[in-house]
Design an enzyme around this catalytic site. Sequence first.
Site: not given
Ligand code: AMP
Length: 259
Positions: A29, A31, A34-35, A147, A151, A183-184
């Site tokens: 979440g 969002l 990136g998401h 990013k 993972q 980033s969140s």
């Molecule tokens: P998260 O909600 O932070 O767990 O991220 C969910 C997905 O979004 C994960 O696969 C992250 O690698 C991807 N993600 C997060 N930030 C970015 C970004 N700046 N660019 C591309 N993918 C991202």
Amino acid sequence: MKVSRTIEAVRLELAPHRSGSIGLVPTMGALHDGHLSLLRAARAECDTVVMSLFVNPAQFGDESDLASYPRDEEHDLAAAKEAGVHLVFAPSAEEMYPPGFQTWVEVTELGSMLEGRFRPGHFRGVATVVLKLLVIVRPDRAYFGQKDAQQVEVIRRMIHDLALDVELRVVPTVRDADGLAISSRNGLLSPEERQRALALPRALATKDAERARELLAESNGLEVDYVELAEFDPLVLAAAVRVGSTRLIDNVPLEGGHG
Ligand code: AMP
């Protein structure tokens, strides 16, 4: 767009869609662009797009990190709808970790290096929740961001080792105009901390581990956890720093690969 809170509801909802392709985009979440980039990729390639929205307690070592993680479900559901998501799976912690839960996935080597050294148990939580999401949704493709390069590597290894029938899709890192990877957690930075955080993408942009270490050592108000070459696919220069109480990770691919 449908929102399901239980595993049973997801299975019922997806049953009529199994003749077409299904894409899964796991998120926690809050969002951001990136998401949205992951959701766009899934939309372009899959008939049905499922987004999970779950702040996974098992991947947080630190109670205060979990407590301060940004949450805004109303905004997330609106953004998911706008992005063309068909189904959001937003379970409770009890739905994912029922009483007595005791089955874990450990990607032993890849999960204990780099981030794993600073966040013991983190990748065990990630691998376990991702496997469970894959079992629940049974997607043809699952989408992750470059990013979080480690993972991606952990999940790629898990898919291979456990012979999971899913295609891993990796989407390039989306950055703000100033270079900071979105980033969140960026929202937790004060304006002044954000300025200091820019040393991280600047250092990585050198694509030189030694030079990046020097640049980060010279910059004020950053604590460096690591700056390392990591032999992932693709090879990356990866780093983690702390700015105030916020921890940031970033990486740049050093060969071909995903931005
Ligand atoms: P998260 O909600 O932070 O767990 O991220 C969910 C997905 O979004 C994960 O696969 C992250 O690698 C991807 N993600 C997060 N930030 C970015 C970004 N700046 N660019 C591309 N993918 C991202």
